[in-house]
Enzyme design. Structure first.
Site, mmCIF file in Angstrom:
data_model
loop_
_atom_site.group_PDB
_atom_site.id
_atom_site.type_symbol
_atom_site.label_atom_id
_atom_site.label_comp_id
_atom_site.label_asym_id
_atom_site.label_seq_id
_atom_site.Cartn_x
_atom_site.Cartn_y
_atom_site.Cartn_z
ATOM 1 N N GLN A 55 0.769 -0.785 0.146
ATOM 2 C CA GLN A 55 -0.399 -0.110 0.177
ATOM 3 C C GLN A 55 1.207 1.310 0.144
ATOM 4 O O GLN A 55 0.006 2.586 -0.426
ATOM 5 C CB GLN A 55 -0.528 0.005 1.146
ATOM 6 N N HIS A 146 -7.755 -8.962 5.821
ATOM 7 C CA HIS A 146 -7.606 -8.234 5.253
ATOM 8 C C HIS A 146 -6.342 -7.439 4.673
ATOM 9 O O HIS A 146 -5.899 -7.640 3.795
ATOM 10 C CB HIS A 146 -7.983 -6.844 5.429
HETATM 11 NI NI NI Z 1 -6.643 -2.801 3.177
#
Ligand code: NI
Length: 177
Positions: A55, A146
Site C-alpha cells: 500500500q 484484510h
Molecule cells: Ni486495506
C-alpha cells in the site's frame, strides 16, 4: 518524527501486484527498520487499523496492525496492540464466517460488509526476525485477513458477497448498520 509515505490507491499496479519475501539481510539493515517505522507512522497518520507494505509501494510480504480504542474509523472495536508481521503464513482459518464492515486506505471514503473467518491462526516473523505464532478472533482476525489479502494483491471488494452494502463513509454514518 518518522517519514510518512503516500498511500497507493486502487488502480495503482502495486495494489494488484506480487510481493517478495523479506530476507534476513534486509531485517538486519537500518534502512529496513526505518521503512517499518515509516509504515507504522503512515498507518497512524491515516487512522488505519492495519497497513500492508504494498500500500506504500513497497512490494514486500509484511504488514502492520494496531487498533487503538480511540480509532475514529472503527470506534466500536476492541483494541489490538501494535504488531508488525514479516513473511506471514496461515496456520488455520476456522470454518465459521461473520459479516462486518471494512474499509481500506487504498479505497478511500468507502466501506462495505465483508464475510471473514471468526478465528485464525497465523505464523510470521516479528520486525526483528523472531518467529511468532498466535491465534486471533473477531475484529483482530478480520484485520489480519484484510492485510494478508493485500500481500496477494487482493482488496476487500474482492471478498464481498455482493456490492449492495458498499457505502460512502458519510452515508454510512447517517444510515448505516
Ligand atoms: Ni486495506
Amino acid at each position: 518524527m518518522a517519514t510518512l509515505y503516500k498511500v497507493a490507491r486502487l488502480g495503482h499496479p502495486v495494489i494488484r501486484g506480487t510481493n517478495t519475501l523479506v530476507t534476513p539481510e534486509e531485517i538486519a539493515s537500518a534502512e529496513f527498520q526505518k521503512n517499518i517505522d515509516a509504515l507504522i507512522a503512515t498507518m497512524r497518520e491515516y487512522d488505519g487499523v492495519g497497513i500492508a507494505a504494498p500500500q506504500v509501494r513497497w512490494a514486500k510480504q509484511l504488514f502492520a496492525v494496531e487498533v487503538l480504542p480511540s480509532n475514529p474509523r472503527y470506534p466500536q472495536q476492541a483494541g489490538v496492540p501494535l504488531s508488525v508481521y514479516l513473511n506471514p503464513q496461515w496456520v488455520r482459518k476456522d470454518g465459521e464466517t461473520i459479516d462486518d464492515w471494512e474499509g481500506c486506505l487504498s479505497v478511500p471514503d468507502l466501506r462495505g460488509k465483508v464475510p471473514r473467518f471468526l478465528r485464525v491462526e497465523l505464523k510470521a516473523l516479528d520486525r526483528h526476525g523472531k518467529p511468532v505464532k498466535f491465534t486471533a478472533e473477531g475484529f483482530h482476525a478480520r484485520v489480519l485477513q484484510h492485510e494478508m489479502d493485500h500481500l496477494e494483491g487482493k482488496v476487500y471488494l474482492d471478498r464481498m458477497a455482493g456490492m449492495s452494502t458498499l457505502s460512502f463513509n458519510q452515508e454510512f454514518e447517517r444510515y448505516g448498520r
